[in-house]
Design a protein around this motif. Structure first.
Motif, PDB file in Angstrom:
ATOM      1  N   PHE A 133     -16.052   0.774 -11.577  1.00 55.37           N
ATOM      2  CA  PHE A 133     -16.301  -0.338 -10.854  1.00 55.37           C
ATOM      3  C   PHE A 133     -15.027  -1.335 -11.261  1.00 55.37           C
ATOM      4  CE2 PHE A 133     -18.545  -1.112 -14.591  1.00 55.37           C
ATOM      5  CZ  PHE A 133     -18.217  -2.044 -14.956  1.00 55.37           C
ATOM      6  N   GLY A 134     -14.949  -2.583 -10.391  1.00 52.66           N
ATOM      7  CA  GLY A 134     -13.994  -3.412 -10.579  1.00 52.66           C
ATOM      8  C   GLY A 134     -12.741  -3.220  -9.710  1.00 52.66           C
ATOM      9  N   ILE A 135     -11.775  -4.138  -9.818  1.00 52.62           N
ATOM     10  CA  ILE A 135     -10.743  -4.504  -8.620  1.00 52.62           C
ATOM     11  C   ILE A 135      -9.626  -3.331  -9.313  1.00 52.62           C
ATOM     12  CG2 ILE A 135      -8.921  -5.878  -7.722  1.00 52.62           C
ATOM     13  CD1 ILE A 135     -12.060  -6.341  -6.876  1.00 52.62           C
ATOM     14  N   HIS A 136      -9.727  -2.139  -8.885  1.00 52.52           N
ATOM     15  CA  HIS A 136      -8.744  -1.120  -9.560  1.00 52.52           C
ATOM     16  C   HIS A 136      -7.515  -1.190  -8.807  1.00 52.52           C
ATOM     17  CE1 HIS A 136     -10.454   1.413  -6.411  1.00 52.52           C
ATOM     18  NE2 HIS A 136     -11.762   1.034  -6.956  1.00 52.52           N
ATOM     19  N   ARG A 137      -6.695  -0.162  -9.000  1.00 54.13           N
ATOM     20  CA  ARG A 137      -5.304   0.129  -8.342  1.00 54.13           C
ATOM     21  C   ARG A 137      -5.479   0.320  -6.935  1.00 54.13           C
ATOM     22  NH1 ARG A 137      -0.924   4.305  -9.962  1.00 54.13           N
ATOM     23  NH2 ARG A 137      -2.202   5.682  -9.027  1.00 54.13           N
ATOM     24  N   SER A 138      -6.251   1.241  -6.558  1.00 51.68           N
ATOM     25  CA  SER A 138      -6.304   1.408  -5.066  1.00 51.68           C
ATOM     26  C   SER A 138      -6.751   0.214  -4.300  1.00 51.68           C
ATOM     27  CB  SER A 138      -7.680   2.609  -4.774  1.00 51.68           C
ATOM     28  OG  SER A 138      -7.188   3.814  -5.683  1.00 51.68           O
ATOM     29  N   ILE A 139      -7.533  -0.403  -4.770  1.00 56.77           N
ATOM     30  CA  ILE A 139      -7.931  -1.665  -3.917  1.00 56.77           C
ATOM     31  C   ILE A 139      -6.895  -2.742  -3.958  1.00 56.77           C
ATOM     32  CG2 ILE A 139      -9.538  -3.827  -4.022  1.00 56.77           C
ATOM     33  CD1 ILE A 139     -11.718  -1.998  -5.222  1.00 56.77           C
ATOM     34  N   LYS A 140      -6.184  -2.895  -5.213  1.00 56.23           N
ATOM     35  CA  LYS A 140      -4.994  -3.742  -5.144  1.00 56.23           C
ATOM     36  C   LYS A 140      -4.006  -3.236  -4.132  1.00 56.23           C
ATOM     37  CE  LYS A 140      -5.690  -5.047  -9.995  1.00 56.23           C
ATOM     38  NZ  LYS A 140      -5.218  -5.009 -11.431  1.00 56.23           N
ATOM     39  N   PHE A 141      -3.862  -2.057  -4.335  1.00 61.06           N
ATOM     40  CA  PHE A 141      -2.807  -1.396  -3.231  1.00 61.06           C
ATOM     41  C   PHE A 141      -2.885  -1.614  -1.749  1.00 61.06           C
ATOM     42  CE2 PHE A 141      -0.972   1.980  -0.590  1.00 61.06           C
ATOM     43  CZ  PHE A 141       0.273   1.805  -0.928  1.00 61.06           C
ATOM     44  N   LEU A 143      -4.815  -4.108  -0.425  1.00 59.98           N
ATOM     45  CA  LEU A 143      -4.948  -5.330  -0.165  1.00 59.98           C
ATOM     46  C   LEU A 143      -3.388  -5.638  -0.209  1.00 59.98           C
ATOM     47  CD1 LEU A 143      -7.643  -6.772  -2.604  1.00 59.98           C
ATOM     48  CD2 LEU A 143      -7.791  -6.739   0.041  1.00 59.98           C
ATOM     49  N   ALA A 144      -2.519  -5.394  -1.091  1.00 57.89           N
ATOM     50  CA  ALA A 144      -1.157  -5.561  -0.892  1.00 57.89           C
ATOM     51  C   ALA A 144      -0.374  -5.223   0.204  1.00 57.89           C
ATOM     52  CB  ALA A 144      -0.422  -5.192  -2.268  1.00 57.89           C
ATOM     53  N   PHE A 145      -0.879  -3.752   0.704  1.00 60.23           N
ATOM     54  CA  PHE A 145      -0.198  -3.432   1.892  1.00 60.23           C
ATOM     55  C   PHE A 145      -0.648  -3.965   3.082  1.00 60.23           C
ATOM     56  CE2 PHE A 145       0.278  -0.222   5.329  1.00 60.23           C
ATOM     57  CZ  PHE A 145       1.486   0.181   4.862  1.00 60.23           C
ATOM     58  N   ALA A 146      -1.840  -4.331   3.217  1.00 59.88           N
ATOM     59  CA  ALA A 146      -2.389  -4.903   4.243  1.00 59.88           C
ATOM     60  C   ALA A 146      -1.628  -6.800   4.591  1.00 59.88           C
ATOM     61  CB  ALA A 146      -3.910  -5.171   4.236  1.00 59.88           C
ATOM     62  N   ILE A 147      -1.533  -7.238   3.281  1.00 58.33           N
ATOM     63  CA  ILE A 147      -1.077  -8.260   3.558  1.00 58.33           C
ATOM     64  C   ILE A 147       0.514  -8.265   3.916  1.00 58.33           C
ATOM     65  CG2 ILE A 147      -0.201 -10.404   1.956  1.00 58.33           C
ATOM     66  CD1 ILE A 147      -3.030  -9.842   0.602  1.00 58.33           C
TER      67      ILE A 147
END
Length: 180
Positions: A133-141, A143-147
């Motif tokens: 669980f947690g805000i891991h690399r896949s989620i960060k990627f 989100l960064a790509f979408a923004i």
């Protein structure tokens, strides 16, 4: 004066661009929604109850195409909640494969060295489970790509809008002496 063909072309360009660009906005907001939803679920998991589970299968998946090779860990595990046995395959909410083989190999190595795993399950639906669980690399990627995607599409839209406006200021402030 505009001809009917020029008027039609102008009208179509005014209609076509908003329809065309809306597809890119929809994709961007879809990715952003997926990233936010994955982050929300992945954080909620920290409060879920947990049980000890057993890994039944795991592998490092490798997929190649013209864009390169991506890697991802596939895992299957078994766990019991209140006497009922379940199987799961989610490593983490929002986890996706990527080109960084070593990061996925590290996950696989940790799982291979484990005699058991802690399985977190949804209190509302014990069949819904995850190992991490947690805000891991896949989620960060994501989100960064979408923004970044949305910023680009917004910028492109702004440039199109500016280019489609008449230059009233230039014309208004252009001082000329008319020919006689």
């Amino acid at each position: 004066m505009l001809t009917s063909i020029q008027t039609l072309t102008y009208t179509m360009s005014k209609l076509f661009f908003p329809l065309f660009i809306s597809i890119f906005f929809a994709v961007g907001f879809g990715m952003l929604g997926y990233g936010i939803n994955s982050a929300k679920k992945s954080v909620e998991v920290s409060n879920w109850p947990s049980v000890t589970g057993t890994i039944t299968n795991m592998s490092l998946r490798e997929s190649s195409d013209s864009d390169g090779t991506t890697y991802g860990v596939e895992v299957e595990y078994r766990y019991s909640v209140m006497g009922r046995t379940y199987t799961g395959s989610r490593l983490a909410f929002g986890y996706i494969s990527s080109s960084g083989r070593q990061a996925h190999q590290d996950i696989l190595n940790k799982l291979e060295s484990a005699s058991s795993v802690k399985v977190r399950y949804s209190p509302q639906n014990p069949a819904t489970s995850t190992l991490s669980f947690g805000i891991h690399r896949s989620i960060k990627f994501v989100l960064a790509f979408a923004i970044t995607w949305l910023a680009f599409v917004f910028g492109f839209t702004l440039i199109w809008w500016i280019a489609s406006q008449p230059d009233d200021v230039l014309l208004k402030n252009l001082e000329v002496t008319l020919k006689r």
